[in-house]
Design a protein around this motif. Structure first.
Motif, PDB file in Angstrom:
ATOM      1  N   ASP A 140      40.626  44.527  38.924  1.00 26.90           N
ATOM      2  CA  ASP A 140      39.896  44.778  40.132  1.00 26.90           C
ATOM      3  C   ASP A 140      38.208  44.976  39.476  1.00 26.90           C
ATOM      4  N   LYS A 141      38.379  45.087  38.057  1.00 24.18           N
ATOM      5  CA  LYS A 141      37.044  45.331  37.485  1.00 24.18           C
ATOM      6  C   LYS A 141      37.074  44.696  35.889  1.00 24.18           C
ATOM      7  N   THR A 142      36.062  44.253  35.367  1.00 18.96           N
ATOM      8  CA  THR A 142      35.845  43.537  34.432  1.00 18.96           C
ATOM      9  C   THR A 142      35.056  44.212  33.447  1.00 18.96           C
ATOM     10  N   ILE A 143      35.084  44.144  32.069  1.00 17.50           N
ATOM     11  CA  ILE A 143      33.964  44.783  31.171  1.00 17.50           C
ATOM     12  C   ILE A 143      33.362  43.584  30.280  1.00 17.50           C
ATOM     13  N   PRO A 144      32.188  43.204  30.757  1.00 18.35           N
ATOM     14  CA  PRO A 144      31.456  42.291  30.044  1.00 18.35           C
ATOM     15  C   PRO A 144      31.474  42.716  28.528  1.00 18.35           C
ATOM     16  N   GLY A 145      31.547  41.653  27.540  1.00 17.46           N
ATOM     17  CA  GLY A 145      31.495  41.675  26.266  1.00 17.46           C
ATOM     18  C   GLY A 145      32.572  42.316  25.559  1.00 17.46           C
ATOM     19  N   ILE A 146      33.758  42.865  26.170  1.00 19.57           N
ATOM     20  CA  ILE A 146      34.900  43.344  25.343  1.00 19.57           C
ATOM     21  C   ILE A 146      36.031  42.635  25.827  1.00 19.57           C
ATOM     22  N   GLU A 147      36.799  42.139  24.962  1.00 20.34           N
ATOM     23  CA  GLU A 147      38.097  41.250  25.465  1.00 20.34           C
ATOM     24  C   GLU A 147      39.237  41.969  25.586  1.00 20.34           C
ATOM     25  N   ILE A 148      38.989  42.724  26.806  1.00 17.86           N
ATOM     26  CA  ILE A 148      40.240  43.268  27.585  1.00 17.86           C
ATOM     27  C   ILE A 148      40.303  42.442  28.744  1.00 17.86           C
ATOM     28  N   THR A 187      26.855  45.636  38.558  1.00 15.66           N
ATOM     29  CA  THR A 187      27.993  45.170  38.015  1.00 15.66           C
ATOM     30  C   THR A 187      29.182  45.770  38.971  1.00 15.66           C
ATOM     31  N   GLY A 188      30.419  44.992  38.798  1.00 16.50           N
ATOM     32  CA  GLY A 188      31.601  45.498  39.386  1.00 16.50           C
ATOM     33  C   GLY A 188      31.848  44.754  40.687  1.00 16.50           C
ATOM     34  N   VAL A 190      31.781  45.322  44.259  1.00 14.19           N
ATOM     35  CA  VAL A 190      30.639  45.308  45.151  1.00 14.19           C
ATOM     36  C   VAL A 190      29.502  44.373  44.958  1.00 14.19           C
ATOM     37  N   SER A 191      29.144  44.443  43.487  1.00 15.49           N
ATOM     38  CA  SER A 191      27.897  43.715  43.224  1.00 15.49           C
ATOM     39  C   SER A 191      28.266  42.250  43.396  1.00 15.49           C
ATOM     40  N   ALA A 192      29.522  41.887  43.069  1.00 14.95           N
ATOM     41  CA  ALA A 192      30.160  40.635  43.043  1.00 14.95           C
ATOM     42  C   ALA A 192      30.224  39.893  44.546  1.00 14.95           C
ATOM     43  N   ARG A 193      30.583  40.946  45.582  1.00 12.01           N
ATOM     44  CA  ARG A 193      30.567  40.561  46.829  1.00 12.01           C
ATOM     45  C   ARG A 193      29.326  40.339  47.444  1.00 12.01           C
ATOM     46  N   PHE A 194      28.417  41.193  47.003  1.00 12.18           N
ATOM     47  CA  PHE A 194      27.066  41.054  47.238  1.00 12.18           C
ATOM     48  C   PHE A 194      26.327  39.828  47.025  1.00 12.18           C
TER      49      PHE A 194
END
Length: 332
Positions: A140-148, A187-188, A190-194
């Motif tokens: 449900d979440k992503t971390i920009p810049g880290i390869e997780i 970020t996250g 809710v931001s993506a949905r907005f």
């Protein structure tokens, strides 16, 4: 399935599941690309053994809820994907996980599927897992810049589906309601949905609309009376809400204020939780496939465990769909 177990042939899979041979071949190719099976020329396809540097055969699901009613049934998909393997699934809340020493996590669990409460609250644990090279997948979440690697719904498309539906019904003053103050970081989820809502709204919005200002005002107006007054003052007739729980809560509050829904306000939620279909009126919502997301999280985690040195797709987006119910009608 145990390592080195032979898989059915392409033809056998096509017959068993009622699909074309092209589809069964594609499925086997995807398993091979994910490093979950291997092939021997003239002999067929076989299950690849899972590389497991720890002695544990347990996978840990870290999740902030005691049940799935608030987030959807990810756990069912995870269990489905593990059913034919020798991996055991355990779950633990985020606050309990935060107290575990990293050495104990490495010793007791072969990998972690992690649903963050909020990235700013969980980042220390995620960084520790990343540095310890413990296989991990975010839900449900992503971390920009880290390869997780992460698995999320296609939230941008969902926001666009929601607002396009209201536009097709003739609504032009459409607001976005969020409990989460997403504008603090943009970020996250809710931001993506907005942003998806904004992209869909751009070409049809009236000249005096203020999508971000409306969203901030609705969040900051804590009482139902204040929110209702704001919606009326701005002549808002359509509302896209960050998730089903918030949408259902608002609908109940407006009902107590004698609003007639959907005549006075059309509402679209997100997630398609079981309660959405039971509401009166039943809630139009953007459905995400929680079970498929759970299955993809397991496949991504097992691929890491099979080949820890390989670079995996950083982010998997799961398609969403609009489910139309009685909470949305044409604008009068």
């Amino acid at each position: 399935m145990a390592p080195d177990t032979p898989l059915p042939s392409e033809n056998a899979l096509a017959v068993r599941y009622g699909v074309s041979r092209i589809t069964s071949k594609r499925a086997l190719n995807e398993l091979a690309n994910a490093d979950l099976i291997y092939r021997l020329q003239g002999r067929g396809s076989f299950v690849k053994g899972h590389h497991n540097p720890s002695r544990s055969h347990r996978i840990l699901l870290v999740i902030p809820f005691a049940d799935s009613h608030g987030i959807g049934n990810y756990e069912q998909g995870i269990s489905n994907a593990l059913a034919a393997t020798d991996w055991a699934l355990l779950s633990m809340p985020n606050d309990q996980f935060a107290r575990l020493p990293i050495d104990r996590i490495r010793e007791e669990y072969a990998g972690v599927i992690y649903y963050p409460t909020a990235l700013n609250e969980d980042m220390r644990e995620l960084i520790n897992l990343y540095l310890a090279k413990i296989p991990i997948v975010l839900m449900d979440k992503t971390i920009p810049g880290i390869e997780i690697p992460s698995v999320t719904a296609d939230n941008e498309s969902g926001g666009q589906l929601a607002v396009n539906h209201l536009l097709e019904l003739g609504h032009r003053r459409i607001a976005f309601l969020a409990r989460t103050p997403f504008w603090e970081t943009f970020t996250g989820t809710v931001s993506a949905r907005f942003f998806g809502y904004l992209n869909g709204y751009r070409d049809e919005a009236e000249s005096d609309v203020d999508p971000l200002g409306w969203a901030q005002a609705l969040t900051n107006r804590a009482t139902p009376v204040e929110r209702a007054a704001f919606l009326q003052a701005e002549k808002i007739t359509g509302l896209v809400v960050e998730n089903d729980l918030e949408a259902l809560n608002l609908m109940q509050q407006l009902h107590h204020l004698h609003w007639q829904l959907p005549a006075d306000l059309s509402v679209v939620g997100f997630d398609d939780l079981p309660a959405a279909a039971l509401a009166r009126p039943a809630l139009t919502t953007v459905r995400q496939d929680f079970v498929h997301s759970g299955e993809q999280a397991v496949n991504t985690l097992l691929a890491q465990m099979n080949n820890p040195s390989s670079r995996l797709p950083v982010h998997r987006r799961i398609p969403v769909e609009l489910v139309t119910r009685q909470s949305t009608v044409s604008k009068k």
